[in-house]
Design a protein around this motif. Structure first.
Motif, PDB file in Angstrom:
ATOM      1  N   ASN A 130      23.724 -30.205   9.333  1.00 61.47           N
ATOM      2  CA  ASN A 130      22.624 -31.161   9.498  1.00 61.47           C
ATOM      3  C   ASN A 130      23.103 -32.502  10.053  1.00 61.47           C
ATOM      4  OD1 ASN A 130      20.780 -29.303   8.502  1.00 61.47           O
ATOM      5  ND2 ASN A 130      20.978 -30.020   6.389  1.00 61.47           N
ATOM      6  N   ASP A 131      24.368 -32.816   9.811  1.00 64.38           N
ATOM      7  CA  ASP A 131      24.917 -34.062  10.349  1.00 64.38           C
ATOM      8  C   ASP A 131      25.071 -34.014  11.869  1.00 64.38           C
ATOM      9  OD1 ASP A 131      25.163 -35.018   7.721  1.00 64.38           O
ATOM     10  OD2 ASP A 131      27.139 -34.107   7.505  1.00 64.38           O
ATOM     11  N   ASN A 184      22.768 -32.998  13.907  1.00 61.41           N
ATOM     12  CA  ASN A 184      21.479 -33.151  14.573  1.00 61.41           C
ATOM     13  C   ASN A 184      21.519 -34.313  15.567  1.00 61.41           C
ATOM     14  OD1 ASN A 184      20.467 -31.062  13.056  1.00 61.41           O
ATOM     15  ND2 ASN A 184      19.339 -32.357  11.620  1.00 61.41           N
ATOM     16  N   GLY A 185      21.164 -34.034  16.809  1.00 62.31           N
ATOM     17  CA  GLY A 185      21.158 -35.076  17.828  1.00 62.31           C
ATOM     18  C   GLY A 185      22.522 -35.530  18.271  1.00 62.31           C
ATOM     19  N   ALA A 228      20.953 -27.665  16.693  1.00 60.39           N
ATOM     20  CA  ALA A 228      21.117 -28.912  15.948  1.00 60.39           C
ATOM     21  C   ALA A 228      21.600 -30.030  16.864  1.00 60.39           C
ATOM     22  CB  ALA A 228      22.100 -28.704  14.797  1.00 60.39           C
ATOM     23  N   ASN A 275      17.231 -30.550  17.815  1.00 61.14           N
ATOM     24  CA  ASN A 275      16.684 -31.175  16.602  1.00 61.14           C
ATOM     25  C   ASN A 275      16.462 -32.667  16.827  1.00 61.14           C
ATOM     26  OD1 ASN A 275      16.839 -28.697  15.443  1.00 61.14           O
ATOM     27  ND2 ASN A 275      18.368 -29.219  13.896  1.00 61.14           N
ATOM     28  N   PRO A 276      15.305 -33.178  16.455  1.00 62.37           N
ATOM     29  CA  PRO A 276      14.938 -34.552  16.843  1.00 62.37           C
ATOM     30  C   PRO A 276      15.497 -35.656  15.960  1.00 62.37           C
ATOM     31  CG  PRO A 276      13.134 -33.526  15.641  1.00 62.37           C
ATOM     32  CD  PRO A 276      14.202 -32.476  15.768  1.00 62.37           C
ATOM     33  N   ASP A 277      16.110 -35.330  14.838  1.00 62.31           N
ATOM     34  CA  ASP A 277      16.557 -36.363  13.900  1.00 62.31           C
ATOM     35  C   ASP A 277      17.560 -37.310  14.561  1.00 62.31           C
ATOM     36  OD1 ASP A 277      15.022 -34.976  12.187  1.00 62.31           O
ATOM     37  OD2 ASP A 277      16.636 -34.268  10.891  1.00 62.31           O
ATOM     38  N   ASP A 278      17.569 -38.541  14.093  1.00 55.19           N
ATOM     39  CA  ASP A 278      18.584 -39.489  14.546  1.00 55.19           C
ATOM     40  C   ASP A 278      19.952 -39.027  14.067  1.00 55.19           C
ATOM     41  OD1 ASP A 278      16.694 -41.085  15.734  1.00 55.19           O
ATOM     42  OD2 ASP A 278      16.393 -42.321  13.931  1.00 55.19           O
ATOM     43  N   CYS A 279      20.905 -39.080  14.960  1.00 54.78           N
ATOM     44  CA  CYS A 279      22.232 -38.562  14.633  1.00 54.78           C
ATOM     45  C   CYS A 279      22.939 -39.481  13.641  1.00 54.78           C
ATOM     46  CB  CYS A 279      23.068 -38.419  15.902  1.00 54.78           C
ATOM     47  SG  CYS A 279      24.662 -37.620  15.616  1.00 54.78           S
ATOM     48  N   LYS A 280      23.539 -38.867  12.613  1.00 54.69           N
ATOM     49  CA  LYS A 280      24.295 -39.632  11.628  1.00 54.69           C
ATOM     50  C   LYS A 280      25.681 -40.002  12.146  1.00 54.69           C
ATOM     51  CE  LYS A 280      22.043 -37.263   7.732  1.00 54.69           C
ATOM     52  NZ  LYS A 280      22.267 -36.412   6.547  1.00 54.69           N
TER      53      LYS A 280
END
Length: 489
Positions: A358-359, A361-362, A432, A436-441
């Motif tokens: 999940n990390d 993502n983006g 991912a 995946n649209p989440d802001d990247c960590k």
């Protein structure tokens, strides 16, 4: 004793010379220069690797120590393939080895790694089970110390305990099988075992073979001997995990091929062919199903490597020179593909400490080059053309079905169906990073020069092996000239 016999062990002697040079450098050089240990080890091992390819050009088949040790062009080629992987691991490990946590034991890491490689060399060249066990333990015991290298993390300690217990039990099972083999044949030479065993299998021989395959199954992470893999891969330092996943697995696969063919080839269709069928189907299927559920990237690649071990075993089931060539090519492609994936994971972990899917993502928005390298690695591992992984799977499937039997067709069909399943979970990583649209960590960062070099080498290998078909043909010519299968009926 004729000491000239050691001349046949040029590669073993070479890796020991590299070991002593690294040991002397780490022990006697001034403290201010010790940070260059990683660079010194990489350069020294690169010279040794290049020398190994020159040795291959002039190599002939030799035996030493009353036939306990054998070398030949195909064996030298196998060791050179492992050397390529080890060199990439050494390059990728440089930043981690020079970290403050590792500074005091930097040299020990490289020395332990070289000793494990020496043990793997002995496993591949051994034609006597005593020498094989020496190599097996030389390769296994230092790895337990390497798994525990990050002594400030509880997970590393837990992984080391699990690995050493697994290694002990697998060695005990393996040697129990050898005791049965010795009782049946009266010898530990592979050739004597082949010649002395009756053509009619007994229950004791079936048990012995089951124990031998089970003992090696632990080293290869074959199901149901795989339960240690995910925990050890997750807890060990990422560099050690990458070494375990490709170099250790590749050496064990080559060694198992030699044992089954040279010592037990007479009973291929009666006993161990069917054992391997069951193990391959379980390994590929369970590895794929559990990989789908993983979010930790190291556990994800652990179950991916379990599944890949099943595909590797298809080269052994083929029981011919084409199968051995396909196995060698598959290991070569797997080295570049898996080390590219671990190179990205290591670079991100060293800079951010993040290892969950999940990390990622983006990730393409902040680190496009790392995303591109990971995408190529996933495509190659999944077998998507025109990348190298597609051709390695194609060749290993082709070599297996050459037997023309109904069971092997079913086995290859199951493997093909599982390839579709693996395509799904490998693309989860690509999704991912790119969709995946989440802001990247993970903020933008620049990898260390050794990490970039390791990634470039891995990516170049994936692209080159996918586009340069003469590589497989060259390996096939080497395998066909090998006497390994010459006496199999």
């Amino acid at each position: 004793m004729d000491y000239s016999q050691f001349w046949a062990m040029k590669q073993e002697m070479g890796v020991l010379i590299v070991f002593f040079l690294v040991f002397l450098y780490d022990t006697f050089m001034p403290k201010r220069t010790l940070k260059a240990t990683a660079c010194f080890t990489c350069i020294t091992f690169l010279l040794f690797t290049v020398a190994g390819f020159f040795d291959f050009m002039t190599c002939r088949t030799y035996s030493a120590f009353s036939g306990m040790y054998v070398t030949s062009p195909v064996i030298v080629a196998i060791k050179n393939i492992l050397n390529l992987g080890v060199f990439i691991v050494l390059v990728q490990s440089a930043k981690w080895a020079n970290s403050d946590v590792m500074a005091i034991r930097r040299g020990e890491f490289y020395e332990l790694l070289l000793i494990t490689l020496f043990g793997m060399y002995l496993m591949i060249s051994a034609r006597h089970f005593l020498l094989f066990v020496i190599g097996l333990e030389s390769a296994s015991l230092p790895l337990a110390a390497m798994v525990a290298f990050d002594k400030n993390r509880y997970e590393s300690h837990e992984a080391a305990i699990k690995y050493i217990l697994t290694a002990v039990f697998s060695s005990a099972i393996f040697m129990m099988g050898l005791s049965f083999v010795y009782a049946l044949s009266g010898s530990l030479y592979f050739s004597d075992i082949y010649a002395s065993l009756s053509t009619t299998p007994s229950w004791l021989l079936v048990t012995a073979l089951a124990f031998v395959i089970a003992g090696m199954g632990f080293k290869l992470s074959l199901v149901p001997f795989h339960l240690w893999t995910a925990d050890v891969y997750q807890g060990a330092p990422t560099t050690v995990t990458s070494y375990l996943s490709v170099i250790s697995k590749g050496a064990a696969a080559f060694a198992l091929l030699v044992i089954l063919v040279q010592a037990f080839g007479l009973f291929y269709s009666d006993i161990w062919e069917w054992m391997l069928y069951a193990l391959i189907i379980l390994t590929i299927t369970i590895g794929n199903l559990f990989a789908i559920r993983q979010k930790n990237m190291k556990r994800f690649l652990a179950f991916s490597s379990i599944s890949q071990a099943g595909y590797i075993m298809l080269g052994i089931v083929a029981m011919n020179a084409t199968g051995m060539a396909s196995l060698m090519y598959y290991i070569l492609v797997y080295i570049f593909s898996n080390l590219a994936a671990f190179g990205v994971i290591s670079a991100i972990e060293n800079n951010t400490g993040l290892v969950n899917m999940n990390d990622y993502n983006g990730l393409y928005k902040t680190n496009p080059r790392l995303s591109f390298a990971m995408m190529l690695a996933m495509f190659s591992l999944a077998g998507i053309p025109p990348f190298a992984g597609f051709f390695s799977k194609f060749f290993i499937f082709t070599s297996a079905i050459q037997q023309g039997s109904i069971p092997i067709y079913i086995l290859v069909l199951v493997a093909l169906i599982n390839t579709i399943v693996s395509l799904y979970y490998y693309l989860l990583v690509v999704k991912a990073m790119f969709i995946n649209p989440d802001d990247c960590k993970i903020a933008p960062f620049k990898s260390a020069a050794p990490e970039r070099l390791g990634l470039w080498l891995s990516v170049a290998g994936i692209l080159f092996l996918g586009l340069a078909s003469p590589v497989y043909n060259y390996i096939l010519d080497i395998a066909q000239s090998s006497p390994l299968f010459s006496f199999i009926p």
